[in-house]
Design a protein around this motif. Structure first.
Motif, mmCIF file in Angstrom:
data_model
loop_
_atom_site.group_PDB
_atom_site.id
_atom_site.type_symbol
_atom_site.label_atom_id
_atom_site.label_comp_id
_atom_site.label_asym_id
_atom_site.label_seq_id
_atom_site.Cartn_x
_atom_site.Cartn_y
_atom_site.Cartn_z
ATOM 1 N N ILE A 69 4.658 1.033 -5.144
ATOM 2 C CA ILE A 69 4.103 1.605 -3.915
ATOM 3 C C ILE A 69 3.192 0.542 -3.321
ATOM 4 N N SER A 70 3.535 0.020 -2.145
ATOM 5 C CA SER A 70 2.779 -1.100 -1.600
ATOM 6 C C SER A 70 2.559 -0.963 -0.100
ATOM 7 N N SER A 71 1.343 -1.296 0.310
ATOM 8 C CA SER A 71 1.011 -1.350 1.729
ATOM 9 C C SER A 71 0.926 -2.788 2.212
ATOM 10 N N LYS A 128 -3.263 3.089 2.965
ATOM 11 C CA LYS A 128 -2.608 2.689 4.211
ATOM 12 C C LYS A 128 -1.149 3.128 4.230
ATOM 13 N N ASP A 129 -0.487 2.920 5.373
ATOM 14 C CA ASP A 129 0.954 3.126 5.439
ATOM 15 C C ASP A 129 1.602 2.277 4.358
ATOM 16 N N CYS A 130 2.639 2.799 3.725
ATOM 17 C CA CYS A 130 3.189 2.084 2.580
ATOM 18 C C CYS A 130 4.682 2.327 2.436
ATOM 19 N N VAL A 131 5.271 1.559 1.542
ATOM 20 C CA VAL A 131 6.677 1.706 1.177
ATOM 21 C C VAL A 131 6.746 1.965 -0.320
ATOM 22 N N LEU A 132 7.522 2.975 -0.711
ATOM 23 C CA LEU A 132 7.781 3.258 -2.117
ATOM 24 C C LEU A 132 9.209 2.810 -2.414
ATOM 25 N N THR A 133 9.336 1.894 -3.360
ATOM 26 C CA THR A 133 10.649 1.423 -3.800
ATOM 27 C C THR A 133 10.866 1.855 -5.235
ATOM 28 N N LEU A 134 11.982 2.501 -5.504
ATOM 29 C CA LEU A 134 12.303 2.978 -6.844
ATOM 30 C C LEU A 134 13.661 2.404 -7.236
ATOM 31 N N THR A 135 13.698 1.669 -8.341
ATOM 32 C CA THR A 135 14.960 1.176 -8.885
ATOM 33 C C THR A 135 15.127 1.738 -10.283
#
Length: 199
Positions: A69-71, A128-135
């Protein structure tokens, strides 16, 4: 989400609890890092035994999952090994607001049913606004990647479009507030139904 420190051992490990919404502390969490210089009556043997058990359980892994999870300014990186009935999680926090956790890795055992809630709590740490990437990848060679995008507190799923060797991001579909928990539940179900129990 409040964070509290419960104790420090001479072996350089801080056992920490994170207080969830229901007010109960999360147990079975160990933070690895530099020694704070305080003596422990228990000594390093308790820590060694805990880490030995944690490491041995990694041999029982059926599937692996990576959640980031990164902004851009702040990042929560969770590595999860899924066994038949338990998850072994390693958490690393980086960036602005996480300075006190720099250089530490948090180890924790949790039940698969808890993973969605824990991931939601990690998302709440990234302000902050963020993106969650799941692999994810299982021993049955089931693999995949999922992406969620949060803007102003609202989650959306980007449409990934493949053109030859290139993947581009298309339109985003808005999701409900519980999107993270729903995604984790779906992935866990997929992994559990494609890997049988060990003989």
């Amino acid at each position: 989400m409040p964070r509290t420190e419960s104790e420090t051992t001479s072996a350089g490990v801080r056992a920490t609890g994170v207080i969830p919404d229901d007010g109960r502390g999360i147990t079975e969490t160990v933070m690895l890092g530099e020694s704070a210089g305080r003596d422990s009556k228990r000594g390093p043997d308790v820590l060694t035994a805990w880490l030995t058990g944690f490491t041995a359980e990694l041999n029982l892994t059926r599937s692996r999952m990576t959640i980031v999870i990164s902004s851009g300014d702040e990042t929560a990186h969770l590595e999860v090994s899924l066994c038949d009935d338990i998850c072994l999680a390693i958490l690393v926090l980086h960036g602005k607001g996480f300075e006190e956790f720099e250089g530490f890795e948090l180890l924790r055992r949790l039940e698969p049913s808890e993973l969605g809630r824990v991931t939601e709590e990690l998302c709440s740490l990234v302000e902050k606004d963020c993106v969650l990437t799941l692999t994810y990848l299982s021993e049955a060679k089931v693999a995949g990647m999922e992406v969620l995008h949060r803007v102003d507190g609202t989650w959306a799923r980007p449409t990934l479009e493949r053109d030859g060797d290139t993947i581009t991001v298309g339109a985003e579909n808005s999701l409900e507030a519980n999107a993270v928990r729903v995604l984790l539940a779906a992935i866990l179900t997929r992994l559990q139904t494609t890997t049988g129990h060990r003989p």
